[in-house]
Design a protein around this motif. Structure first.
Motif, short mmCIF file in Angstrom:
data_model
loop_
_atom_site.label_atom_id
_atom_site.label_comp_id
_atom_site.label_asym_id
_atom_site.label_seq_id
_atom_site.Cartn_x
_atom_site.Cartn_y
_atom_site.Cartn_z
N UNK A 111 -5.56 10.76 3.92
CA UNK A 111 -5.65 11.11 5.33
C UNK A 111 -4.27 11.19 5.98
N UNK A 112 -3.39 10.23 5.65
CA UNK A 112 -2.05 10.24 6.22
C UNK A 112 -1.25 11.44 5.76
N UNK A 113 -1.47 11.87 4.52
CA UNK A 113 -0.81 13.08 4.03
C UNK A 113 -1.38 14.32 4.71
N UNK A 114 -2.69 14.37 4.85
CA UNK A 114 -3.33 15.51 5.51
C UNK A 114 -2.90 15.62 6.97
N UNK A 115 -2.73 14.48 7.64
CA UNK A 115 -2.32 14.48 9.04
C UNK A 115 -0.85 14.84 9.21
N UNK A 116 -0.10 14.82 8.10
CA UNK A 116 1.32 15.12 8.17
C UNK A 116 2.19 13.94 8.54
N UNK A 117 1.57 12.75 8.72
CA UNK A 117 2.40 11.59 9.07
C UNK A 117 3.21 11.14 7.86
N UNK A 118 2.60 11.18 6.67
CA UNK A 118 3.33 10.95 5.43
C UNK A 118 3.58 12.28 4.75
N UNK A 119 4.69 12.37 4.02
CA UNK A 119 5.05 13.63 3.37
C UNK A 119 4.75 13.65 1.88
N UNK A 120 4.80 12.49 1.23
CA UNK A 120 4.65 12.48 -0.23
C UNK A 120 4.44 11.04 -0.69
N UNK A 121 4.04 10.91 -1.95
CA UNK A 121 3.87 9.58 -2.54
C UNK A 121 4.11 9.65 -4.04
N UNK A 122 4.62 8.56 -4.59
CA UNK A 122 4.73 8.37 -6.03
C UNK A 122 3.94 7.12 -6.36
N UNK A 123 2.94 7.26 -7.21
CA UNK A 123 2.04 6.15 -7.52
C UNK A 123 2.03 5.90 -9.02
N UNK A 124 2.39 4.69 -9.42
CA UNK A 124 2.32 4.32 -10.83
C UNK A 124 1.10 3.45 -11.11
N UNK A 125 0.45 2.99 -10.06
CA UNK A 125 -0.70 2.09 -10.22
C UNK A 125 -1.83 2.54 -9.31
N UNK A 126 -3.06 2.39 -9.79
CA UNK A 126 -4.24 2.71 -9.01
C UNK A 126 -5.26 1.60 -9.18
N UNK A 127 -6.19 1.51 -8.25
CA UNK A 127 -7.22 0.49 -8.35
C UNK A 127 -8.15 0.75 -9.52
N UNK A 128 -8.32 2.03 -9.87
CA UNK A 128 -9.10 2.40 -11.06
C UNK A 128 -8.19 3.20 -11.98
N UNK A 129 -7.94 2.68 -13.18
CA UNK A 129 -7.04 3.35 -14.12
C UNK A 129 -7.75 3.60 -15.45
N UNK A 130 -7.87 4.88 -15.87
CA UNK A 130 -7.47 6.07 -15.11
C UNK A 130 -8.46 6.36 -13.99
N UNK A 131 -8.03 7.15 -13.00
CA UNK A 131 -8.96 7.51 -11.92
C UNK A 131 -10.05 8.44 -12.43
N UNK A 132 -11.14 8.52 -11.70
CA UNK A 132 -12.24 9.41 -12.07
C UNK A 132 -11.76 10.86 -12.11
N UNK A 133 -12.43 11.67 -12.91
CA UNK A 133 -12.02 13.06 -13.08
C UNK A 133 -11.97 13.82 -11.75
N UNK A 134 -12.82 13.44 -10.80
CA UNK A 134 -12.86 14.14 -9.52
C UNK A 134 -12.05 13.45 -8.43
N UNK A 135 -11.21 12.48 -8.82
CA UNK A 135 -10.39 11.79 -7.82
C UNK A 135 -9.40 12.79 -7.22
#
Length: 308
Positions: free
Chosen positions: A234-258
């Motif tokens: 949502x923050x990316x869609x709103x334009x408040x954040x520009x980008x992210x680098x993520x090495x960790x997720x709550x579900x690893x690997x994420x679901x195919x439709x994530x």
């Protein structure tokens, strides 16, 4: 006296060789071939077995194969069982390398250039000097403090935040809830290296993102459960954040439709910022084993109440 190893079997072979060479008095066993469980005094594991004291009735110390121990369910562990986290110097160096790569990726707008290459665009973007880019490190433990100091050497304006007061050379340090807003408002690139606790779970959420400068970017090399995935999108869609680098997720690997899979604003890597290396970790582990045998305090012992 035996030590049981319960983690990656490939690295287990190297652990076994190191014990045979440097500590032959400690028998190395690898899960699930545990032999007589009454002979096992030490467990080195990513995830301990269920009903641990029923399975290993003579266990005296649980050593984690990782620097973090949030994968352990402390409610299921005996309160008297010491838990010691891994203090492998290779973990620290790997995290510094990854944080450097991710920060420079964002600082030099590499994501934009990769996208432009795919689209056949040749367009330069204005270079922002390091002194004008504000780096904020969320979490100033040993690792966070080292990362913050490292970036100060690049000439970035670096700040850091922790729950209690810290002092790090060349880093503007903030602490406590009262100073969190000021810290966040001065972080163009926010790097999360917090431990995962009840207080930090879900901390990377819409409320925190709103307190960052418009156009800020996020790097998460802490734990996946720090991040509320939907709030980042949502923050990316709103334009408040520009980008992210993520090495960790709550579900690893994420679901195919994530949605993160297909989001060009997010660089996703499969939990590779740092990995325990037996050769560099072994001296630290052996020192703790000898400390325990001598009745001395072990380095890296975890406070179950704090979770680190």
């Amino acid at each position: 006296m035996a030590l049981l190893y319960k983690s990656d079997p490939v690295r287990g072979a190297r652990w076994k060789a190191l014990f045979a060479q440097h500590a032959p008095d400690i028998e190395f066993r690898q899960w699930p071939d545990i032999g007589d469980p009454k002979e096992i005094r030490y467990l080195l594991a990513w995830q301990p077995p269920e009903n641990i004291m029923d399975s290993l009735p003579s266990l005296e110390v649980l050593f984690a194969t990782s620097a973090g121990v949030d994968q352990f369910d402390f409610d299921a562990l005996p309160p008297e069982l010491p838990v010691v986290r891994m203090l492998d110097p290779a973990i620290e160096s790997g995290m510094i390398e990854y944080a450097t790569f991710a920060t420079l990726w964002l600082h030099r707008r590499m994501g934009d250039y990769v996208r432009q290459q795919r689209e056949g665009q040749w367009q330069a973007h204005m270079l922002v000097p390091a002194a004008q880019r504000r780096i904020g490190v969320l979490g100033l433990g040993q690792l966070g403090s080292t990362i913050a100091s490292h970036f100060a050497g690049y000439g970035f304006a670096v700040s850091g935040w922790a729950r209690s007061s810290r002092q790090v050379q060349d880093v503007a340090c903030y602490h406590g809830e009262a100073e969190l807003d000021e810290f966040l408002s001065s972080s163009d690139i926010l790097i999360c290296v917090l431990p995962l606790t009840d207080a930090t779970r879900g901390i990377l959420n819409s409320d925190l993102f709103a307190r960052l400068p418009e156009g800020a970017a996020l790097i998460n090399i802490g734990r996946g459960e720090h991040l509320v995935d939907h709030d980042l999108t949502q923050a990316l869609d709103d334009g408040h954040l520009s980008a992210a680098v993520l090495d960790v997720l709550s579900e690893e690997p994420p679901a195919d439709d994530h949605p993160f899979w297909q989001d060009e604003r997010i660089l996703l890597t499969p939990h590779v910022a740092a990995m325990t290396q037996p050769d560099s970790a072994f001296p630290v582990l052996l020192d703790n084993l000898r400390r325990h045998q001598r009745g001395e305090p072990m380095i890296g012992r975890v406070d179950p109440q704090r979770g680190y």
